[in-house]
Design an enzyme around this catalytic site. Structure first.
Site, mmCIF file in Angstrom:
data_model
loop_
_atom_site.group_PDB
_atom_site.id
_atom_site.type_symbol
_atom_site.label_atom_id
_atom_site.label_comp_id
_atom_site.label_asym_id
_atom_site.label_seq_id
_atom_site.Cartn_x
_atom_site.Cartn_y
_atom_site.Cartn_z
ATOM 1 C CG ASP A 1 58.243 19.781 37.676
ATOM 2 O OD1 ASP A 1 57.056 20.118 37.907
ATOM 3 O OD2 ASP A 1 58.723 19.229 38.488
ATOM 4 C CB VAL B 1 57.776 28.255 38.800
ATOM 5 C CG1 VAL B 1 56.829 28.759 39.849
ATOM 6 C CG2 VAL B 1 57.284 27.157 37.983
ATOM 7 C CE LYS C 1 55.704 16.801 37.372
ATOM 8 N NZ LYS C 1 54.939 18.070 37.641
HETATM 9 P P1 NDP Z 1 63.399 25.164 37.555
HETATM 10 O O1 NDP Z 1 64.035 23.590 37.282
HETATM 11 O O2 NDP Z 1 63.290 26.095 36.719
HETATM 12 O O3 NDP Z 1 63.602 25.509 38.891
HETATM 13 C C1 NDP Z 1 63.578 24.934 40.225
HETATM 14 C C2 NDP Z 1 64.298 25.696 41.542
HETATM 15 O O4 NDP Z 1 63.888 24.821 42.496
HETATM 16 C C3 NDP Z 1 65.692 25.944 41.007
HETATM 17 O O5 NDP Z 1 65.858 27.070 41.937
HETATM 18 C C4 NDP Z 1 66.063 24.617 41.634
HETATM 19 O O6 NDP Z 1 67.431 24.749 42.024
HETATM 20 C C5 NDP Z 1 65.374 24.592 42.972
HETATM 21 N N1 NDP Z 1 65.360 23.170 43.643
HETATM 22 C C6 NDP Z 1 65.039 21.853 42.958
HETATM 23 N N2 NDP Z 1 65.259 20.939 43.579
HETATM 24 C C7 NDP Z 1 65.450 21.405 44.761
HETATM 25 C C8 NDP Z 1 65.990 20.926 45.913
HETATM 26 N N3 NDP Z 1 65.970 19.430 46.429
HETATM 27 N N4 NDP Z 1 66.299 21.599 47.225
HETATM 28 C C9 NDP Z 1 66.565 22.984 46.671
HETATM 29 N N5 NDP Z 1 66.181 23.460 45.673
HETATM 30 C C10 NDP Z 1 65.831 22.935 44.945
HETATM 31 O O7 NDP Z 1 61.827 24.646 37.836
HETATM 32 P P2 NDP Z 1 60.399 25.184 37.780
HETATM 33 O O8 NDP Z 1 60.644 26.547 38.188
HETATM 34 O O9 NDP Z 1 59.836 24.646 36.718
HETATM 35 O O10 NDP Z 1 59.695 24.365 38.955
HETATM 36 C C11 NDP Z 1 59.499 24.846 40.376
HETATM 37 C C12 NDP Z 1 58.499 24.390 41.081
HETATM 38 O O11 NDP Z 1 57.261 24.490 40.541
HETATM 39 C C13 NDP Z 1 58.425 22.873 41.350
HETATM 40 O O12 NDP Z 1 58.129 22.319 42.499
HETATM 41 C C14 NDP Z 1 57.631 22.252 39.911
HETATM 42 O O13 NDP Z 1 56.963 20.967 40.554
HETATM 43 C C15 NDP Z 1 56.421 23.398 40.087
HETATM 44 N N6 NDP Z 1 55.701 23.811 38.914
HETATM 45 C C16 NDP Z 1 56.373 23.852 37.838
HETATM 46 C C17 NDP Z 1 55.346 24.201 36.502
HETATM 47 C C18 NDP Z 1 55.843 24.353 35.391
HETATM 48 O O14 NDP Z 1 55.228 24.479 34.545
HETATM 49 N N7 NDP Z 1 57.297 24.562 35.125
HETATM 50 C C19 NDP Z 1 54.011 24.033 36.851
HETATM 51 C C20 NDP Z 1 53.449 23.845 38.215
HETATM 52 C C21 NDP Z 1 54.402 23.619 39.057
HETATM 53 P P3 NDP Z 1 68.335 23.439 41.523
HETATM 54 O O15 NDP Z 1 67.524 22.670 40.352
HETATM 55 O O16 NDP Z 1 69.452 24.332 41.014
HETATM 56 O O17 NDP Z 1 68.731 22.517 42.813
HETATM 57 O O1 2IT Z 2 53.494 20.541 37.781
HETATM 58 C C1 2IT Z 2 52.792 20.871 36.935
HETATM 59 O O2 2IT Z 2 51.784 21.323 36.752
HETATM 60 C C2 2IT Z 2 53.901 21.167 35.672
HETATM 61 N N1 2IT Z 2 55.087 20.672 35.931
HETATM 62 C C3 2IT Z 2 53.306 21.603 34.531
HETATM 63 C C4 2IT Z 2 52.635 20.267 33.597
HETATM 64 C C5 2IT Z 2 52.009 20.512 32.331
HETATM 65 O O3 2IT Z 2 51.812 19.558 31.779
HETATM 66 O O4 2IT Z 2 52.137 21.697 31.935
#
Ligand code: NDP
Ligand code: 2IT
Length: 447
Positions: free
Chosen positions: A168, A243, A128
């Site tokens: 992410d 997500v 990561k």
């Molecule tokens: P995005 O950046 O698209 O969205 C993240 C969301 O979480 C936004 O609504 C953001 O608001 C909010 N957020 C982030 N940090 C904080 C914080 N400290 N407090 C409150 N809200 C927060 O990211 P993703 O949708 O890609 O990711 C969301 C989750 O899913 C994460 O935990 C990520 O690790 C996990 N994930 C993502 C994957 C992927 O492929 N993208 C795969 C597996 C898991 P803002 O940023 O505006 O603060």
């Molecule tokens: O937390 C996760 O699994 C991700 N942000 C996706 C990682 C990836 O390599 O697709």
């Protein structure tokens, strides 16, 4: 020495070696606590010091990221890549750009990724990375400048057979484009060094939806065991990012109703459900870089609760989709007493340890490393397509994704069924993920 004592000693050492990295401690503790029976049955793991080795990253790269903003002022951020474990394949895992990013958070995410990637059954190690760069309010040009500078250093350490980053929090298609473009320029190579790429330059269909779709497929499998379906279920979501969007699409398609979304500013409650054009609007919200979900409430005339989290809303299912430790023990108690039957982490480590334990005992609970593995699994499928230099249809990719999520659910049952009615998905996912990595480390010797 008993297995429990061995585990305690390893954990003590982790605390000593990694002071202040609380999220990393939390993630390690949760995995170690699942392993006593595995050590009892496999003394060779103890002999080869697998635990001591598996909690230590293979390599960490930390670097300066200087760039200039639109006013011509110099800015400096810190960049990271944690290459945690390569026993099963090239390091694989996303990049996170968020002001809260620090080494401890990236180590927890990379550690989780090792076991998650193992669960997918695809050949991927775990890593990561990211930066404390804050995309909020930045122009396109500033994001590009930052990404180029980030890659000016990172390119030395990654490659399609070495380390394959993805998105992410704060890193989506736009950022992947700028990062990939700079990598290509520096290396003079067009390779599958990233996943989550644009569809016409090597990306996979379904990758944007995959984390959310996969998570809903996993939840469906959990519900099946209780003779339940998603039809008519009220679902509380946090977040409004990539997500959460994928989850909202699939829940709605399968007859459920998403009634909340949240951001750092509060949550919205939509009694008619986030569906149709409202789901598309989530993409606009995210792309606006404003960090605000209140705009949804204004646009669609629904209530907004400033500064609050959505877990107080009565629901059947609760799915945290934003960030780590966003659902705590009090939230879990409220949800359970309001009749919620299932909590699944879709964000990584979305629940605090005590919330996860309570939910496992009282209702159904899925840990992120199992429930959200569909994102990285589809990244693995993107890597396969890049290696073969061909592309699969949406249907084909989705079919693979569904099967992978069913298999992960089976693995959780295999290692986590603790009585006829209770499945400890945390234990199941941890053991299922661990044994493959541990066996590969044994095979590969002391490296
Ligand atoms: P995005 O950046 O698209 O969205 C993240 C969301 O979480 C936004 O609504 C953001 O608001 C909010 N957020 C982030 N940090 C904080 C914080 N400290 N407090 C409150 N809200 C927060 O990211 P993703 O949708 O890609 O990711 C969301 C989750 O899913 C994460 O935990 C990520 O690790 C996990 N994930 C993502 C994957 C992927 O492929 N993208 C795969 C597996 C898991 P803002 O940023 O505006 O603060
Ligand atoms: O937390 C996760 O699994 C991700 N942000 C996706 C990682 C990836 O390599 O697709």
């Amino acid at each position: 020495m008993s297995s429990k004592q061995i585990i305690e000693n390893v954990y003590e050492q982790v605390l000593k070696r990694n002071p202040g990295e609380t999220e990393f401690h939390q993630a390690v503790k949760e995995v170690l606590e699942s392993l006593p029976s595995v050590l009892d049955e496999n003394p060779e793991y103890v002999e080869a010091r697998i635990l001591e080795r598996i909690v230590e990253p293979e390599r960490i790269i930390i670097f300066r990221v200087p760039w200039t903003n639109d006013k011509g002022n110099t800015q400096v951020n810190r960049g990271f890549r944690v290459q945690f474990n390569s026993a099963l394949g090239p390091y694989k895992g996303g990049l996170r750009f968020h002001p809260s990013v620090n080494l401890g958070i990236l180590k927890f995410l990379a550690f989780e990724q090792v076991f998650k990637n193992s669960l997918t059954t695809l050949p991927m190690g775990g890593g990561k990375g990211g930066s404390d760069f804050d995309p909020k309010g930045k122009s396109d040009n500033e994001v590009m400048k930052f990404c180029q500078s980030f890659m000016n250093e990172l390119f030395r350490y990654i490659g399609p057979n070495t380390d394959v980053p993805a998105g992410d929090i704060g890193v989506g298609k736009r950022e992947i484009g700028y990062l990939f473009g700079q990598y290509k320029k520096l290396k003079n190579e067009f390779t599958g060094v990233f996943t989550g790429k644009g569809i016409n330059w090597g990306g996979s269909l379904i990758r944007p939806e995959a984390t959310g779709f996969g998570a809903v497929y996993f939840v469906q499998e959990m519900l099946k065991l209780k003779n339940e379906t998603l039809e008519g279920k009220n679902v509380v979501l946090s977040g409004f990012g990539n997500v959460a969007w994928g989850v909202a699409l699939k829940i709605t398609e399968l007859g459920g109703k998403v009634i909340t979304l949240s951001g750092p500013d509060g949550y919205i409650y939509d009694k008619d459900g986030v569906k149709g054009e409202k789901i598309n609007y989530m993409l606009q919200l995210r792309a606006s870089n404003n960090d605000r979900v209140e705009d949804y409430a204004k646009k669609f005339g629904v209530p907004f609760y400033a500064g609050k989290r959505p877990w107080e809303v009565k629901c059947d299912l609760a799915l945290p989709c934003a960030t780590q430790n966003e659902l705590d023990i009090n939230d879990a108690k409220t949800l359970i007493s309001n009749g919620c039957i299932l909590i699944a982490e879709i964000s990584n480590m979305g629940c605090t340890a005590d919330a996860a334990k309570l939910a496992t005992k009282k209702i159904m609970f899925a840990p992120g490393k199992a429930a959200n593995a569909g994102g990285v699994a589809t990244s693995g499928l993107e890597m396969s397509q890049n290696s073969m230099r061909l592309t699969w249809t949406s249907e084909e990719t989705d079919k693979h994704l569904l099967q992978i999520m069913k298999n992960i659910h089976e693995t959780c049952l295999k290692y986590g069924q603790i009585s006829k009615d209770t499945i400890d998905y945390v234990k199941g996912a941890n053991i299922g993920g661990f044994v493959k990595v541990a066996d590969a480390m044994l095979d590969q010797g002391l490296v």
